[in-house]
Design an enzyme around this catalytic site. Structure first.
Site, mmCIF file in Angstrom:
data_model
loop_
_atom_site.group_PDB
_atom_site.id
_atom_site.type_symbol
_atom_site.label_atom_id
_atom_site.label_comp_id
_atom_site.label_asym_id
_atom_site.label_seq_id
_atom_site.Cartn_x
_atom_site.Cartn_y
_atom_site.Cartn_z
ATOM 1 N N ASP A 50 33.663 41.009 49.881
ATOM 2 C CA ASP A 50 34.974 40.319 49.679
ATOM 3 C C ASP A 50 35.177 40.057 48.311
ATOM 4 O O ASP A 50 34.732 39.373 47.509
ATOM 5 C CB ASP A 50 34.926 38.974 50.596
ATOM 6 C CG ASP A 50 36.360 38.450 50.526
ATOM 7 O OD1 ASP A 50 37.333 39.053 51.459
ATOM 8 O OD2 ASP A 50 36.843 37.748 49.241
ATOM 9 N N TYR A 55 40.024 37.838 40.967
ATOM 10 C CA TYR A 55 38.933 37.491 40.648
ATOM 11 C C TYR A 55 38.614 38.277 39.377
ATOM 12 O O TYR A 55 37.647 38.046 38.779
ATOM 13 C CB TYR A 55 37.766 37.856 41.736
ATOM 14 C CG TYR A 55 37.813 36.972 43.108
ATOM 15 C CD1 TYR A 55 38.814 36.081 43.363
ATOM 16 C CD2 TYR A 55 37.055 37.591 43.850
ATOM 17 C CE1 TYR A 55 38.852 35.426 44.682
ATOM 18 C CE2 TYR A 55 37.455 36.941 45.297
ATOM 19 C CZ TYR A 55 37.880 35.831 45.468
ATOM 20 O OH TYR A 55 38.224 35.523 46.838
ATOM 21 N N LYS A 80 42.386 41.778 47.412
ATOM 22 C CA LYS A 80 43.564 41.049 47.661
ATOM 23 C C LYS A 80 44.592 41.318 46.519
ATOM 24 O O LYS A 80 44.464 41.550 45.690
ATOM 25 C CB LYS A 80 43.199 39.537 47.798
ATOM 26 C CG LYS A 80 42.100 39.032 48.569
ATOM 27 C CD LYS A 80 41.979 37.605 48.688
ATOM 28 C CE LYS A 80 40.453 37.578 49.317
ATOM 29 N NZ LYS A 80 39.369 37.661 48.601
ATOM 30 N N HIS A 111 46.893 37.324 48.795
ATOM 31 C CA HIS A 111 46.028 36.275 48.366
ATOM 32 C C HIS A 111 46.724 34.848 48.731
ATOM 33 O O HIS A 111 46.033 34.011 49.185
ATOM 34 C CB HIS A 111 45.551 36.450 46.922
ATOM 35 C CG HIS A 111 44.454 35.884 46.540
ATOM 36 N ND1 HIS A 111 43.758 36.291 45.537
ATOM 37 C CD2 HIS A 111 43.853 34.808 47.065
ATOM 38 C CE1 HIS A 111 42.642 35.664 45.309
ATOM 39 N NE2 HIS A 111 42.680 34.787 46.303
#
Ligand code: A2P
Length: 309
Positions: A50, A55, A80, A111
């Site tokens: 994931d 990120y 996402k 997200h």
């Protein structure tokens, strides 16, 4: 003592595809850490990774997936859509795919159910002069969803989902006239924040809940909990194993994050919890006087998480 075993459990998504119940979380890890974590995880037997554009680690993750030598169709990959890209999910997903070095992802999640200014003073977290995040108030996340729907037919993702959505947000999305249904909702979930109502609602609508920060995020505060420790002692396993097993016992995907090889390996091991222990874990938040959330970015003045839910 019971013997823990490597989880190979999968759930059926409403599209008919399968999702491994246990995946590796990758938030807050450096490029080098995340590359090594993903390689370690895939070698240990994880088949679900994931990540998120937000990120900033899609490149090393893609490299690790490639270097693992495991064929693409054996790995479930999620990324996402970040909030500054709500007007153009197609180019956002193409950018993610290019960083990941993949032709498609298995799951593309929105997200957060709100958009931020794509032309603000920062590409990821634009702020206004008053310091608050530069949120676009006259845009609804249901419009973003409409723009995401064609991505499945275009073959860029196998399925679509949401993240950080409460029951009322899920209702709003379902009431907006969907062509493509969300298969998952990824939210913070653990014994201090079990979100029983959300889980019930999601199950009724054939949406799989995915647990992020299952150990309570940074420093894993839940591992210090005495009632969880007592259950762990009874089975002769760690508190982390109990929490991860509980997430699967209640039918959710669970995404523990670690950059430590021995933890990555042990987090894949689960036990069959007895129902009475699962139910005891279900009640921990209530026994502590109410739920506790650890991840709550400053979206003021928008209230993303309604405490009544
Ligand atoms: P690290 O990456 O250094 O292992 P969450 O999944 O709830 O976000 O939790 C992540 C936090 O818990 C990280 O700080 C991670 O640190 C730590 N962690 C992950 N697995 C374990 C484990 N089995 N035992 C102790 N700490 C863990």
């Amino acid at each position: 003592m019971v013997k823990a075993f490597k989880s190979t459990k999968v759930y059926k998504l409403s599209t008919g595809s399968s999702i491994p119940a246990l995946g590796l979380g990758t938030w807050r890890a450096t490029d080098e850490e995340v590359y090594n974590s993903v390689l370690t995880a895939l070698k240990a037997g994880y088949r679900h990774i994931d990540t998120a554009a937000g990120y900033g680690n899609e490149e090393p993750i893609g490299k690790a997936i490639k270097d693992s030598g495991i064929s693409r169709d054996q790995i479930f990959v999620t990324t996402k859509l970040w909030s500054t890209k709500h007007y153009d999910p197609e180019s956002a997903l193409k950018e993610s795919l290019s960083k990941l070095g993949l032709e498609y992802v298995d799951l593309y999640l929105m997200h957060w159910p709100l958009a931020m200014n794509p032309n603000g003073n920062h590409p990821a977290i634009p702020t206004r002069p008053d310091g608050l995040r530069d949120i676009v108030y006259d845009w609804s996340f249901t419009k973003t969803w409409k723009l995401m729907e064609p991505l499945v037919e275009q073959g860029l993702t196998k399925s679509l989902g949401i993240s950080n959505c409460t029951v009322s947000k899920m209702k709003e999305l379902f009431d907006s006239g969907l062509k493509v249904k969300p298969v998952c909702n990824q939210v913070e979930l653990h014994p201090y924040l079990p979100q029983h109502k959300l889980l019930e609602f999601a199950k009724e609508h054939d949406v799989v809940l995915e647990a992020y920060s299952p150990l309570g995020s940074a420093d894993a505060p839940l591992l210090k909990d005495e009632s969880i420790k007592a259950i762990a002692e009874k089975y002769g396993v760690s508190s982390a194993t109990v929490i991860i097993s509980w997430a699967i016992w209640r039918g959710t995907v669970v995404l523990p994050k670690s950059v430590k090889p021995e933890r990555i390996e042990s987090n894949l091991e689960i036990i069959e919890l007895e129902d009475k222990d699962g139910e005891a874990l279900n009640r921990i938040a209530e026994n502590r006087g109410g739920p506790q959330r650890f991840v709550s970015p400053p979206w003021d003045p928008v209230v993303i998480f309604d405490s009544s839910e």
